[in-house]
Design an enzyme around this catalytic site. Structure first.
Site, short mmCIF file in Angstrom:
data_model
loop_
_atom_site.label_atom_id
_atom_site.label_comp_id
_atom_site.label_asym_id
_atom_site.label_seq_id
_atom_site.Cartn_x
_atom_site.Cartn_y
_atom_site.Cartn_z
N CYS A 88 0.93 -1.28 0.02
CA CYS A 88 -0.08 -0.11 0.12
C CYS A 88 0.76 1.24 0.06
CB CYS A 88 -0.85 -0.17 1.14
SG CYS A 88 -1.93 1.55 1.48
N PHE A 90 -0.01 4.31 0.41
CA PHE A 90 -0.50 5.40 1.30
C PHE A 90 0.53 5.00 2.69
CE2 PHE A 90 -3.38 5.46 -2.29
CZ PHE A 90 -3.75 6.86 -2.13
N CYS A 91 0.17 3.61 2.72
CA CYS A 91 1.00 3.25 4.17
C CYS A 91 2.52 3.58 4.14
CB CYS A 91 0.75 1.56 4.42
SG CYS A 91 -1.03 1.27 4.66
N ASN A 92 3.04 3.23 3.04
CA ASN A 92 4.51 3.57 3.01
C ASN A 92 4.86 4.97 3.42
OD1 ASN A 92 5.16 0.82 2.55
ND2 ASN A 92 4.99 1.03 0.44
N LEU A 95 4.30 5.45 6.95
CA LEU A 95 5.46 4.91 7.79
C LEU A 95 6.83 5.89 7.62
CD1 LEU A 95 5.40 1.02 7.02
CD2 LEU A 95 4.76 1.90 8.96
#
Length: 222
Positions: A88, A90-92, A95
Protein backbone atom coordinates in the site's frame (compact mmCIF):
# COMPACT_ATOMS: atom_id res chain seq x y z
CA UNK A 1 4.90 19.25 3.33
CA UNK A 2 2.44 17.68 5.76
CA UNK A 3 1.67 13.97 5.50
CA UNK A 4 -1.89 14.56 4.31
CA UNK A 5 -0.67 16.83 1.51
CA UNK A 6 1.56 13.99 0.28
CA UNK A 7 -1.31 11.50 0.53
CA UNK A 8 -3.64 13.83 -1.38
CA UNK A 9 -1.08 14.21 -4.16
CA UNK A 10 -0.58 10.44 -4.35
CA UNK A 11 -4.32 9.86 -4.61
CA UNK A 12 -4.67 12.54 -7.29
CA UNK A 13 -1.76 11.13 -9.30
CA UNK A 14 -3.16 7.59 -9.05
CA UNK A 15 -6.73 8.45 -10.00
CA UNK A 16 -5.64 10.66 -12.89
CA UNK A 17 -3.30 8.14 -14.48
CA UNK A 18 0.01 9.79 -13.62
CA UNK A 19 1.51 6.65 -12.06
CA UNK A 20 2.71 3.43 -13.75
CA UNK A 21 -0.40 1.64 -12.49
CA UNK A 22 -3.39 3.24 -14.24
CA UNK A 23 -6.79 2.22 -12.84
CA UNK A 24 -10.01 2.20 -14.84
CA UNK A 25 -12.92 4.45 -13.89
CA UNK A 26 -14.80 1.34 -12.75
CA UNK A 27 -11.95 0.27 -10.48
CA UNK A 28 -11.76 3.73 -8.92
CA UNK A 29 -15.51 3.66 -8.32
CA UNK A 30 -15.21 0.23 -6.66
CA UNK A 31 -12.50 1.54 -4.34
CA UNK A 32 -14.51 4.65 -3.46
CA UNK A 33 -17.62 2.57 -2.80
CA UNK A 34 -15.75 0.18 -0.48
CA UNK A 35 -14.27 3.08 1.49
CA UNK A 36 -17.70 4.68 1.86
CA UNK A 37 -19.22 1.39 3.02
CA UNK A 38 -16.58 1.00 5.70
CA UNK A 39 -16.95 4.61 6.79
CA UNK A 40 -20.74 4.39 6.89
CA UNK A 41 -20.60 1.15 8.89
CA UNK A 42 -19.53 3.12 11.95
CA UNK A 43 -16.93 0.52 12.87
CA UNK A 44 -14.30 3.19 13.51
CA UNK A 45 -16.48 4.78 16.20
CA UNK A 46 -16.84 1.40 17.94
CA UNK A 47 -13.09 0.69 18.02
CA UNK A 48 -11.03 1.18 21.18
CA UNK A 49 -10.56 4.84 21.99
CA UNK A 50 -8.93 7.14 24.54
CA UNK A 51 -9.77 5.96 28.04
CA UNK A 52 -10.02 2.28 27.11
CA UNK A 53 -7.56 -0.31 28.34
CA UNK A 54 -5.29 -1.58 25.57
CA UNK A 55 -5.42 -5.37 25.12
CA UNK A 56 -2.11 -7.10 25.72
CA UNK A 57 -0.35 -8.60 22.72
CA UNK A 58 2.72 -10.66 21.87
CA UNK A 59 3.97 -10.30 18.29
CA UNK A 60 7.21 -11.05 16.39
CA UNK A 61 9.44 -8.79 14.32
CA UNK A 62 11.29 -10.03 11.21
CA UNK A 63 14.31 -11.04 13.27
CA UNK A 64 12.26 -13.31 15.52
CA UNK A 65 12.21 -10.96 18.51
CA UNK A 66 8.90 -11.07 20.37
CA UNK A 67 7.36 -7.83 21.61
CA UNK A 68 4.94 -8.06 24.54
CA UNK A 69 2.89 -4.99 25.32
CA UNK A 70 3.08 -5.20 29.11
CA UNK A 71 6.88 -5.53 28.94
CA UNK A 72 7.20 -2.58 26.57
CA UNK A 73 5.16 -0.33 28.86
CA UNK A 74 7.61 -0.90 31.71
CA UNK A 75 10.07 1.22 29.68
CA UNK A 76 7.64 4.01 28.82
CA UNK A 77 4.56 4.95 26.78
CA UNK A 78 4.05 3.38 23.40
CA UNK A 79 3.03 4.77 20.01
CA UNK A 80 1.44 2.01 17.93
CA UNK A 81 0.44 2.41 14.30
CA UNK A 82 -1.61 -0.23 12.48
CA UNK A 83 -1.16 -0.28 8.71
CA UNK A 84 -2.24 -2.42 5.78
CA UNK A 85 1.07 -3.57 4.31
CA UNK A 86 4.08 -2.92 2.13
CA UNK A 87 1.89 -3.19 -0.98
CA UNK A 88 0.00 0.00 0.00
CA UNK A 89 1.77 3.21 -1.11
CA UNK A 90 -0.35 5.30 1.27
CA UNK A 91 0.88 3.19 4.17
CA UNK A 92 4.48 3.59 3.05
CA UNK A 93 4.15 7.38 3.09
CA UNK A 94 2.66 7.09 6.57
CA UNK A 95 5.57 4.99 7.83
CA UNK A 96 8.12 7.37 6.32
CA UNK A 97 6.42 10.31 8.05
CA UNK A 98 6.57 8.47 11.37
CA UNK A 99 10.28 7.75 10.85
CA UNK A 100 10.86 11.46 10.23
CA UNK A 101 9.23 12.19 13.60
CA UNK A 102 10.78 9.24 15.44
CA UNK A 103 13.56 11.17 17.17
CA UNK A 104 11.01 13.64 18.59
CA UNK A 105 8.84 10.77 19.79
CA UNK A 106 11.77 9.03 21.45
CA UNK A 107 13.01 12.29 22.99
CA UNK A 108 9.75 12.34 24.92
CA UNK A 109 10.46 8.92 26.41
CA UNK A 110 8.11 7.00 24.12
CA UNK A 111 8.64 3.99 21.91
CA UNK A 112 7.34 3.59 18.36
CA UNK A 113 6.27 0.43 16.56
CA UNK A 114 4.06 -0.60 13.66
CA UNK A 115 1.76 -3.61 13.27
CA UNK A 116 0.46 -5.16 10.06
CA UNK A 117 -0.94 -8.56 8.99
CA UNK A 118 1.86 -9.13 6.48
CA UNK A 119 4.46 -11.86 6.64
CA UNK A 120 7.75 -11.39 8.47
CA UNK A 121 9.56 -11.16 5.13
CA UNK A 122 7.28 -8.35 3.98
CA UNK A 123 7.76 -6.55 7.29
CA UNK A 124 11.51 -6.70 6.67
CA UNK A 125 10.92 -5.29 3.20
CA UNK A 126 8.84 -2.45 4.69
CA UNK A 127 11.68 -1.57 7.04
CA UNK A 128 14.29 -1.71 4.29
CA UNK A 129 12.36 0.13 1.57
CA UNK A 130 11.19 2.90 3.90
CA UNK A 131 14.52 3.12 5.81
CA UNK A 132 12.77 2.61 9.15
CA UNK A 133 14.49 2.44 12.50
CA UNK A 134 11.52 1.18 14.49
CA UNK A 135 10.13 -2.36 14.61
CA UNK A 136 7.36 -3.73 12.42
CA UNK A 137 5.44 -6.60 13.96
CA UNK A 138 3.45 -9.25 12.11
CA UNK A 139 -0.13 -9.77 13.27
CA UNK A 140 -1.33 -13.12 11.88
CA UNK A 141 -4.88 -12.77 10.50
CA UNK A 142 -5.01 -9.30 12.10
CA UNK A 143 -5.94 -10.95 15.38
CA UNK A 144 -4.51 -8.12 17.51
CA UNK A 145 -6.20 -5.59 15.24
CA UNK A 146 -9.47 -7.39 15.97
CA UNK A 147 -9.00 -6.94 19.73
CA UNK A 148 -8.66 -3.19 19.08
CA UNK A 149 -11.86 -3.33 17.01
CA UNK A 150 -10.26 -2.25 13.72
CA UNK A 151 -10.17 -5.48 11.65
CA UNK A 152 -12.53 -5.65 8.68
CA UNK A 153 -13.13 -7.88 5.66
CA UNK A 154 -12.70 -6.58 2.13
CA UNK A 155 -15.75 -6.84 -0.16
CA UNK A 156 -15.50 -9.28 -3.07
CA UNK A 157 -15.42 -6.63 -5.80
CA UNK A 158 -12.54 -4.81 -4.09
CA UNK A 159 -10.65 -8.09 -3.75
CA UNK A 160 -10.83 -8.52 -7.52
CA UNK A 161 -9.56 -4.97 -8.07
CA UNK A 162 -6.58 -5.56 -5.76
CA UNK A 163 -5.79 -8.83 -7.48
CA UNK A 164 -5.78 -7.04 -10.85
CA UNK A 165 -3.26 -4.59 -9.40
CA UNK A 166 -0.99 -7.46 -8.38
CA UNK A 167 -1.80 -7.04 -4.68
CA UNK A 168 -2.93 -10.55 -3.79
CA UNK A 169 -3.14 -10.20 -0.03
CA UNK A 170 -3.28 -13.94 0.56
CA UNK A 171 0.36 -13.93 -0.61
CA UNK A 172 1.45 -10.75 1.18
CA UNK A 173 -0.16 -11.59 4.52
CA UNK A 174 0.61 -14.14 7.20
CA UNK A 175 -2.99 -15.37 7.07
CA UNK A 176 -4.78 -16.66 4.00
CA UNK A 177 -7.86 -14.45 4.13
CA UNK A 178 -8.69 -10.93 2.99
CA UNK A 179 -8.95 -9.11 6.28
CA UNK A 180 -7.09 -5.91 7.10
CA UNK A 181 -6.82 -3.37 9.89
CA UNK A 182 -8.20 0.09 9.37
CA UNK A 183 -5.22 2.44 9.55
CA UNK A 184 -5.00 3.51 13.19
CA UNK A 185 -2.67 5.35 15.51
CA UNK A 186 -2.65 4.81 19.29
CA UNK A 187 -0.70 6.20 22.20
CA UNK A 188 -0.74 3.89 25.22
CA UNK A 189 0.34 5.12 28.62
CA UNK A 190 2.52 3.11 30.99
CA UNK A 191 -0.62 2.05 32.88
CA UNK A 192 -1.92 0.39 29.70
CA UNK A 193 -4.66 2.98 29.14
CA UNK A 194 -5.06 4.47 25.67
CA UNK A 195 -4.59 8.23 25.79
CA UNK A 196 -4.84 8.95 22.05
CA UNK A 197 -6.62 7.09 19.25
CA UNK A 198 -7.14 8.00 15.62
CA UNK A 199 -8.82 5.44 13.34
CA UNK A 200 -9.27 6.22 9.64
CA UNK A 201 -11.60 3.99 7.60
CA UNK A 202 -10.50 6.00 4.55
CA UNK A 203 -6.98 4.67 3.96
CA UNK A 204 -6.04 7.84 2.06
CA UNK A 205 -6.49 9.91 5.23
CA UNK A 206 -3.92 9.77 8.05
CA UNK A 207 -3.20 12.02 11.05
CA UNK A 208 0.08 13.88 10.92
CA UNK A 209 2.67 12.35 13.27
CA UNK A 210 3.28 15.80 14.76
CA UNK A 211 -0.10 15.44 16.50
CA UNK A 212 1.50 12.84 18.75
CA UNK A 213 3.98 15.24 20.32
CA UNK A 214 1.59 17.30 22.52
CA UNK A 215 0.03 14.03 23.71
CA UNK A 216 3.44 12.71 24.72
CA UNK A 217 4.37 16.03 26.32
CA UNK A 218 1.26 15.85 28.48
CA UNK A 219 2.01 12.26 29.46
CA UNK A 220 5.52 13.22 30.43
CA UNK A 221 4.42 16.19 32.53
CA UNK A 222 1.97 13.98 34.39
Amino acid sequence: MKLQDKLDKLRDDFENGRLPLVPTAEQIETMHRATKMLTDSGQASRALKAGDKAPDFSLPDPEGNVYILRDLLVRGPLVVTFYRGVWCPFCNLDLAALEAERSEIEARGAQLLAISPQTLANSRRSQRDNKLNFPILSDHDSEVAATFGIRFSLPDDLIEVYKSFGSNLSQFNAGQDWRLPMPARYVIGRDGVIVYAEITPDYTRRPDPSELLPVLDKLRSN
